[in-house]
Scaffold this motif. Sequence first.
Motif, PDB file in Angstrom:
ATOM      1  N   MET A  19      13.726   3.297 -20.002  1.00 54.07           N
ATOM      2  CA  MET A  19      13.232   3.078 -18.634  1.00 54.07           C
ATOM      3  C   MET A  19      11.850   3.696 -18.428  1.00 54.07           C
ATOM      4  O   MET A  19      11.016   3.143 -17.709  1.00 54.07           O
ATOM      5  CB  MET A  19      14.195   3.672 -17.606  1.00 54.07           C
ATOM      6  CG  MET A  19      15.288   2.748 -17.144  1.00 54.07           C
ATOM      7  SD  MET A  19      16.080   3.444 -15.661  1.00 54.07           S
ATOM      8  CE  MET A  19      17.389   2.247 -15.406  1.00 54.07           C
ATOM      9  N   LEU A  20      11.609   4.838 -19.073  1.00 59.84           N
ATOM     10  CA  LEU A  20      10.303   5.485 -18.929  1.00 59.84           C
ATOM     11  C   LEU A  20       9.207   4.597 -19.516  1.00 59.84           C
ATOM     12  O   LEU A  20       8.131   4.446 -18.922  1.00 59.84           O
ATOM     13  CB  LEU A  20      10.304   6.861 -19.597  1.00 59.84           C
ATOM     14  CG  LEU A  20       8.997   7.650 -19.501  1.00 59.84           C
ATOM     15  CD1 LEU A  20       8.586   7.876 -18.048  1.00 59.84           C
ATOM     16  CD2 LEU A  20       9.109   8.990 -20.239  1.00 59.84           C
ATOM     17  N   ALA A  43      12.769   1.275 -28.003  1.00 54.68           N
ATOM     18  CA  ALA A  43      12.116   2.576 -27.818  1.00 54.68           C
ATOM     19  C   ALA A  43      12.788   3.688 -28.617  1.00 54.68           C
ATOM     20  O   ALA A  43      12.291   4.800 -28.665  1.00 54.68           O
ATOM     21  CB  ALA A  43      12.092   2.944 -26.338  1.00 54.68           C
ATOM     22  N   VAL A  44      13.939   3.373 -29.240  1.00 60.69           N
ATOM     23  CA  VAL A  44      14.684   4.412 -29.949  1.00 60.69           C
ATOM     24  C   VAL A  44      14.980   3.960 -31.383  1.00 60.69           C
ATOM     25  O   VAL A  44      16.121   3.699 -31.754  1.00 60.69           O
ATOM     26  CB  VAL A  44      15.990   4.769 -29.198  1.00 60.69           C
ATOM     27  CG1 VAL A  44      16.645   6.004 -29.809  1.00 60.69           C
ATOM     28  CG2 VAL A  44      15.711   5.033 -27.720  1.00 60.69           C
ATOM     29  N   HIS A  45      13.919   3.848 -32.167  1.00 60.47           N
ATOM     30  CA  HIS A  45      14.038   3.587 -33.603  1.00 60.47           C
ATOM     31  C   HIS A  45      13.946   4.925 -34.316  1.00 60.47           C
ATOM     32  O   HIS A  45      12.929   5.618 -34.207  1.00 60.47           O
ATOM     33  CB  HIS A  45      12.917   2.655 -34.079  1.00 60.47           C
ATOM     34  CG  HIS A  45      12.772   2.617 -35.573  1.00 60.47           C
ATOM     35  ND1 HIS A  45      13.434   1.699 -36.366  1.00 60.47           N
ATOM     36  CD2 HIS A  45      12.036   3.390 -36.417  1.00 60.47           C
ATOM     37  CE1 HIS A  45      13.116   1.914 -37.633  1.00 60.47           C
ATOM     38  NE2 HIS A  45      12.270   2.930 -37.698  1.00 60.47           N
ATOM     39  N   TRP A  46      15.023   5.298 -35.005  1.00 61.17           N
ATOM     40  CA  TRP A  46      15.038   6.582 -35.709  1.00 61.17           C
ATOM     41  C   TRP A  46      14.399   6.413 -37.086  1.00 61.17           C
ATOM     42  O   TRP A  46      14.887   5.631 -37.906  1.00 61.17           O
ATOM     43  CB  TRP A  46      16.476   7.085 -35.861  1.00 61.17           C
ATOM     44  CG  TRP A  46      17.057   7.646 -34.607  1.00 61.17           C
ATOM     45  CD1 TRP A  46      17.192   7.017 -33.405  1.00 61.17           C
ATOM     46  CD2 TRP A  46      17.585   8.960 -34.438  1.00 61.17           C
ATOM     47  NE1 TRP A  46      17.772   7.860 -32.491  1.00 61.17           N
ATOM     48  CE2 TRP A  46      18.027   9.056 -33.089  1.00 61.17           C
ATOM     49  CE3 TRP A  46      17.737  10.067 -35.273  1.00 61.17           C
ATOM     50  CZ2 TRP A  46      18.603  10.210 -32.571  1.00 61.17           C
ATOM     51  CZ3 TRP A  46      18.318  11.220 -34.764  1.00 61.17           C
ATOM     52  CH2 TRP A  46      18.746  11.292 -33.424  1.00 61.17           C
ATOM     53  N   ALA A  73      20.894   3.441 -11.089  1.00 61.43           N
ATOM     54  CA  ALA A  73      20.078   4.009 -10.005  1.00 61.43           C
ATOM     55  C   ALA A  73      19.818   5.491 -10.250  1.00 61.43           C
ATOM     56  O   ALA A  73      18.709   5.986  -9.996  1.00 61.43           O
ATOM     57  CB  ALA A  73      20.776   3.804  -8.663  1.00 61.43           C
ATOM     58  N   ASP A  74      20.817   6.204 -10.756  1.00 57.41           N
ATOM     59  CA  ASP A  74      20.639   7.625 -11.070  1.00 57.41           C
ATOM     60  C   ASP A  74      19.568   7.809 -12.135  1.00 57.41           C
ATOM     61  O   ASP A  74      18.675   8.659 -12.011  1.00 57.41           O
ATOM     62  CB  ASP A  74      21.952   8.237 -11.579  1.00 57.41           C
ATOM     63  CG  ASP A  74      22.993   8.437 -10.490  1.00 57.41           C
ATOM     64  OD1 ASP A  74      22.589   8.641  -9.322  1.00 57.41           O
ATOM     65  OD2 ASP A  74      24.189   8.384 -10.804  1.00 57.41           O
ATOM     66  N   ILE A  75      19.663   7.002 -13.195  1.00 64.16           N
ATOM     67  CA  ILE A  75      18.714   7.135 -14.304  1.00 64.16           C
ATOM     68  C   ILE A  75      17.306   6.762 -13.842  1.00 64.16           C
ATOM     69  O   ILE A  75      16.323   7.420 -14.211  1.00 64.16           O
ATOM     70  CB  ILE A  75      19.154   6.283 -15.506  1.00 64.16           C
ATOM     71  CG1 ILE A  75      20.541   6.721 -15.986  1.00 64.16           C
ATOM     72  CG2 ILE A  75      18.148   6.419 -16.658  1.00 64.16           C
ATOM     73  CD1 ILE A  75      21.179   5.794 -17.003  1.00 64.16           C
ATOM     74  N   ALA A  76      17.194   5.735 -13.001  1.00 63.44           N
ATOM     75  CA  ALA A  76      15.883   5.364 -12.460  1.00 63.44           C
ATOM     76  C   ALA A  76      15.309   6.517 -11.637  1.00 63.44           C
ATOM     77  O   ALA A  76      14.093   6.782 -11.676  1.00 63.44           O
ATOM     78  CB  ALA A  76      16.013   4.113 -11.592  1.00 63.44           C
ATOM     79  N   ARG A  77      16.169   7.223 -10.929  1.00 65.05           N
ATOM     80  CA  ARG A  77      15.723   8.374 -10.142  1.00 65.05           C
ATOM     81  C   ARG A  77      15.252   9.503 -11.061  1.00 65.05           C
ATOM     82  O   ARG A  77      14.251  10.181 -10.781  1.00 65.05           O
ATOM     83  CB  ARG A  77      16.864   8.855  -9.239  1.00 65.05           C
ATOM     84  CG  ARG A  77      16.423   9.869  -8.179  1.00 65.05           C
ATOM     85  CD  ARG A  77      17.558  10.237  -7.228  1.00 65.05           C
ATOM     86  NE  ARG A  77      18.564  11.075  -7.888  1.00 65.05           N
ATOM     87  CZ  ARG A  77      19.772  10.670  -8.257  1.00 65.05           C
ATOM     88  NH1 ARG A  77      20.133   9.405  -8.058  1.00 65.05           N
ATOM     89  NH2 ARG A  77      20.625  11.499  -8.829  1.00 65.05           N
ATOM     90  N   HIS A  78      15.966   9.698 -12.167  1.00 66.72           N
ATOM     91  CA  HIS A  78      15.557  10.718 -13.139  1.00 66.72           C
ATOM     92  C   HIS A  78      14.175  10.387 -13.716  1.00 66.72           C
ATOM     93  O   HIS A  78      13.326  11.277 -13.881  1.00 66.72           O
ATOM     94  CB  HIS A  78      16.573  10.800 -14.290  1.00 66.72           C
ATOM     95  CG  HIS A  78      17.949  11.202 -13.870  1.00 66.72           C
ATOM     96  ND1 HIS A  78      19.063  10.992 -14.648  1.00 66.72           N
ATOM     97  CD2 HIS A  78      18.396  11.801 -12.733  1.00 66.72           C
ATOM     98  CE1 HIS A  78      20.130  11.450 -14.024  1.00 66.72           C
ATOM     99  NE2 HIS A  78      19.754  11.937 -12.861  1.00 66.72           N
ATOM    100  N   VAL A  79      13.973   9.113 -14.041  1.00 70.93           N
ATOM    101  CA  VAL A  79      12.684   8.679 -14.588  1.00 70.93           C
ATOM    102  C   VAL A  79      11.576   8.918 -13.569  1.00 70.93           C
ATOM    103  O   VAL A  79      10.506   9.453 -13.897  1.00 70.93           O
ATOM    104  CB  VAL A  79      12.735   7.184 -14.994  1.00 70.93           C
ATOM    105  CG1 VAL A  79      11.337   6.664 -15.327  1.00 70.93           C
ATOM    106  CG2 VAL A  79      13.664   6.991 -16.196  1.00 70.93           C
TER     107      VAL A  79
END
Length: 349
Positions: free
Chosen positions: A66-67, A103-106, A319-325
């Motif tokens: 999301m970021l 966004a999360v390739h290890w 919605a919580d994660i969007a708020r964290h971002v």
Amino acid sequence: MHHLAHFNAIDKTTRRLKWLSALALAALTLSTGLAMAQTPSAALPGKGIAVQALQSSVAEETFQTMLVNSALEKLGYEPQPIKEVAYPTAHIAIANGDATFLAVHWDPLHQDYYENAGGSAKLLRIGAYAGPAAQGYLIDKATAEKYNITNIEQLRDPGLAKLFDHDGDGKADLTGCDPGWGCEAMIEHHMDGYKLRATVKHVQGSYAALIADTIGRYGRGESILYYTWTPYWVSGVLVPGKDVVWLQVPFSSNPQNANTRLADGSDYGFSVNTTRIVVNRAWAEKNPAAVKLFDIMRLPIADISAQNERMRSGENSQADIARHVAGWIKFHQQLFDSWIAQALAAAKP
């Protein structure tokens, strides 16, 4: 103190992170910010261009993804709802142009997925978005100290292995890794490489459910053996050095023949990874602003762990994660704005 002590210290910082205090204020401005992002000016390089992000089924990856989407919005791009697919499928979909980025390739854990999808001919792996990320095996500290267990090779001893047997088959139960994550293949390789098949069972299923059961066993005073990685909330609950200890391996053993031994001589069996962004190469060549953004974005491991802990505590809706971002961006506004400025500059002829 082992080399990975600094990873443990990172996890302990989660309670002290200041950016979380910005969440309440960010909630008030989130809807306004999203509305503004939907009306980019004609000068923005991403105007009218849809982007499709992919992530695995690990819900804790949504924050990182999301970021990136939020930053792309500032460049005028139009992020579509994030889709969840397995890592191998994600690499293939991006290579084929059916999605834009992951966004999360290890790196190096997902190297095979990258190569099997077409490698650098079809994909661009860029930046150092988050890291260093550690992985390995841990047991509860009480059992480690009572029986002087420091190395997973010791579990070839049926007597020691039986300490971690929860289903009565005489083998140690290792809380392992979901199929398709990449780590499960490494664990399977280790089972043979360290000759553990006769005494250790790789327990697979839903990692979230299995690790919850493992934490419950720890709470009841039982011996536990499990795999985990950082950044993740588990090491904030079972704190390495306090509640649990990392196990070393007798030697590096992996399909890539990579040396996993660290500078101080310790070896946890897994290469220290960096999370990078993988994007469709043809798309990247037409979107220098986005490529620049992917190259310069950095997200501290401690911030990811702190957000993951908020999710574990119940703040786990979209919605919580969007708020964290939004809270993270507000607290790091100057840094975030500098990313956007550099990306815009890269788009100019």
